[in-house]
Design an enzyme around this catalytic site. Structure first.
Site, short mmCIF file in Angstrom:
data_model
loop_
_atom_site.label_atom_id
_atom_site.label_comp_id
_atom_site.label_asym_id
_atom_site.label_seq_id
_atom_site.Cartn_x
_atom_site.Cartn_y
_atom_site.Cartn_z
N GLY A 177 0.83 -1.20 0.00
CA GLY A 177 0.00 0.00 0.00
C GLY A 177 0.87 1.26 0.00
N TRP A 178 0.33 2.32 -0.58
CA TRP A 178 1.08 3.57 -0.67
C TRP A 178 1.37 4.17 0.70
CZ3 TRP A 178 3.62 4.91 -4.79
CH2 TRP A 178 3.16 4.57 -6.05
N GLN B 205 6.51 7.12 -1.28
CA GLN B 205 6.67 8.01 -2.41
C GLN B 205 7.87 8.94 -2.28
OE1 GLN B 205 2.74 9.61 -1.99
NE2 GLN B 205 1.87 8.28 -3.56
N ARG C 101 -2.91 22.58 5.42
CA ARG C 101 -4.33 22.95 5.32
C ARG C 101 -5.07 21.67 4.96
NH1 ARG C 101 -7.44 24.03 0.71
NH2 ARG C 101 -9.50 24.77 1.36
N HIS D 92 -1.58 22.28 0.43
CA HIS D 92 -3.00 22.59 0.22
C HIS D 92 -3.42 24.02 0.54
CE1 HIS D 92 -3.24 18.32 -0.30
NE2 HIS D 92 -3.17 18.04 0.98
N GLU E 254 1.80 19.01 -1.87
CA GLU E 254 0.63 18.88 -2.72
C GLU E 254 -0.07 20.24 -2.74
OE1 GLU E 254 -1.84 15.73 -1.33
OE2 GLU E 254 -0.40 14.16 -1.82
#
Length: 576
Positions: free
Chosen positions: A152-153, A174, A410, A444, A465
């Site tokens: 799983g990631w 990752q 966030r 975010h 991200e």
């Protein structure tokens, strides 16, 4: 185990002794894990502390739980069984939300019951510090499904001042930052693996095929202070010394980490309890020249904690959490030498705060090069546990500040997460000169995630991200409405010197097909003093037509929806 949490550290701290029955220790640890396994946004907080000795126990570690040894060095406490972080609570063994837990200052040797493997499947805000992993099959940083054997990631992590005798297997992890570590071998990488001052780091010569960025030495570091038992068996905080140009852990080959000890029980620390502490009582202790030990809990603050004296330590245990309730900043650090703030979550409150944390004051000009301020293991969080508002997570006005593992988040999910319900502009704004960051995770926010105005900044590993939820392109425009979206990493136009290594910027435009023109922006003339090394952009998912158009300043190809696989990741080795 009444004896284990009947200490001056309060009811949410369990202090285990090797004379206690191993079954009872394991039962208590497992009871806490069952409560905390999926408790992503709950108010409970725990520290599990182990006095020097050997513990034949096997347990797992959930949210808001810190596991630490109370010895002078990691090998003083040995877990002979296992202490793991699984990801069974998420579909597909996904560990991308395994946040807010930590390991510190102990040794782990996995038993047959864990296939002689230590599994710590974690993502952001889950630091591993001062560990010695002796497990025969090494350390796995992701979760394997026991039935399908699929991995799983996991999404980002941090390890410092640690040794793994055998292999580290990131698997599907990752991205990752390792600082001042060593291991038997490092097995693989996915998108962005950065190694700073590690004794035997993988070579970065085959980047981006092998996604490794290697910096030979750590230019400036002071390891995080930690609680331990001194020679008299009394609680103390060990403060590691400032070091320059280091490689490898600080404590191997029979050495103790250099530094000094400060007694907790001798009155130099104010031991705070969330149930009884107020901003007023904490500030009274700070004015009296005391350090602060924040035991696990959620602290509601109607005014900022004011750190005004040089050398002050504010140390959180078990992810102690500060919430400003009146639109105030949670903690303000004056422009003084050698302050340490460590181990905190700072949650935005219901009334908008300009900053959640402020270091220095606007216009700060003093040099702190001989004794920098350090920020360790801090989460600045807007939304998630509850709706909250702030303009900036952390603002750094002072010169010579070192950041070691920050997550400025966030919330993209949880209570109150939405474009208009948990607004924040920037995760971090750096105005001071000579600021260094090891492990900057920033996600975010609605404008620039990182805005760097100071000179001679250095960043080693950046993971970001950009926001999932811009409702339209019209509401996600920069430069006065003339440029699509906001860069994640913005080096301001007035900056002449800045350097960064290993930057990953990812998109998942979930709510509308918007575009961001650049992942990174730097002074437009490509001046020689601004250098960015090893940049990666990823289109994770999102609506068709969404994209990151360029990596930096119009250079680098786009990553976008409805694309072939090779267009979902782009890399650029150097800027300018």
């Amino acid at each position: 185990m009444a004896d284990a949490n009947n200490t001056l550290l309060g009811p949410n701290v369990y202090v285990f002794d090797p004379s206690m029955p191993a079954g009872a220790v394991q039962e208590q640890a497992n009871k806490i894990f069952k409560q905390m396994e999926a408790n992503e946004f709950g108010p409970e907080r725990y520290s599990l502390l182990f006095k020097p000795g050997t513990y034949p126990v096997l347990f797992d570690v959930g949210f808001y739980t810190s596991v630490a040894g109370l010895g002078q060095g990691p090998d003083a406490v040995r877990i002979e069984g296992g202490a793991n972080v699984p990801a069974y609570w998420m579909p597909h063994m996904n560990a991308t939300c395994n946040f807010w837990r930590s390991y510190e200052n102990l040794a782990i040797n996995a038993s047959d019951a864990t296939n002689k493997t230590t599994t710590i499947a974690i993502s952001q805000a889950a630091p591993l510090r001062r560990l010695h992993i002796t497990s025969p099959n090494g350390l796995w940083l992701f979760q394997v499904d026991p039935e399908t054997h699929a991995g799983g990631w996991a999404s980002g992590g941090f390890m410092a001042d640690s040794v793994v005798d055998n292999q580290v297997l990131p698997g599907s992890q990752q991205q990752w930052l390792s600082r001042n570590c060593s291991w038997g071998s490092w097995a693989n990488g996915v998108w962005n693996m950065v190694f700073v001052g590690c004794a035997n780091a993988p070579s970065g010569n085959n980047w981006p095929t092998d996604p490794y960025t290697t910096v030979d030495r750590t230019p400036l570091v002071r390891e995080k202070p930690y609680l331990y038992l001194d020679d008299a068996g009394r609680y103390a905080v060990f403060v590691p010394a400032l070091q320059r140009d280091t490689q490898g852990p600080s404590w191997t080959e029979g050495r103790h980490t250099p530094g000094r000890s400060i007694s907790v029980e001798g009155g130099e620390f104010h031991v705070a309890q969330a149930a009884t502490s107020t901003a007023a009582s904490l500030n009274e202790a700070l004015r009296a020249g005391k350090h602060i030990l924040l035991t696990p809990g959620v602290y509601q603050l109607d005014e900022a904690l004011q750190v005004t004296k040089a050398g002050t330590i504010v140390l959180g245990m078990g992810f102690a959490t500060l919430i400003p309730r009146q639109g105030n900043t949670a903690i303000k650090v004056a422009d003084v030498d050698g302050v340490t703030v460590a181990g905190l979550i700072i949650d935005a409150g219901p009334t908008n705060s300009p900053y959640l944390m402020e270091v220095g004051t606007e216009g700060s000009a003093a040099s702190h090069a001989a004794d920098p301020t350090f920020l360790f293991d801090i989460t600045a969080r807007t939304g998630g546990a509850q709706a909250g508002k702030n303009d900036v997570g952390i603002v750094v006005h002072s010169h010579d500040v070192v950041c070691d593992q920050l997550w400025l988040w966030r919330a993209d999910h949880g209570p109150g997460a939405g474009w208009d319900s948990n607004p924040t502009k920037h995760g971090i704004v750096v105005n001071g000169d000579n600021v260094v960051a090891y492990g900057l995770f920033n996600e975010h926010h609605e404008e620039y995630q990182t805005l760097w105005n100071g000179q001679n900044g250095r960043v080693y590993f950046y993971q970001s991200e950009i926001p999932y939820d811009p409702p339209s392109q019209e509401r996600y425009m920069s430069h006065g409405g003339t440029v699509n979206g906001y860069a994640s990493y913005k080096v301001a136009d007035g900056v002449a010197t800045h350097e960064a290594w290993g930057l990953g910027v990812y998109s998942y435009f979930r709510d509308s097909p918007v575009k961001a023109e650049n992942a990174i922006e730097a002074p437009a003339d490509g001046r020689a003093g601004v250098k960015i090394h090893r940049m990666t952009t990823i289109w994770l998912n999102g609506q068709n037509g969404s994209e990151i158009s360029h990596i930096i300043n119009g250079r680098g190809s786009r990553v976008y929806g409805s694309s072939p696989e090779e267009a979902q990741r782009q890399t650029l080795k150097e800027f300018p």
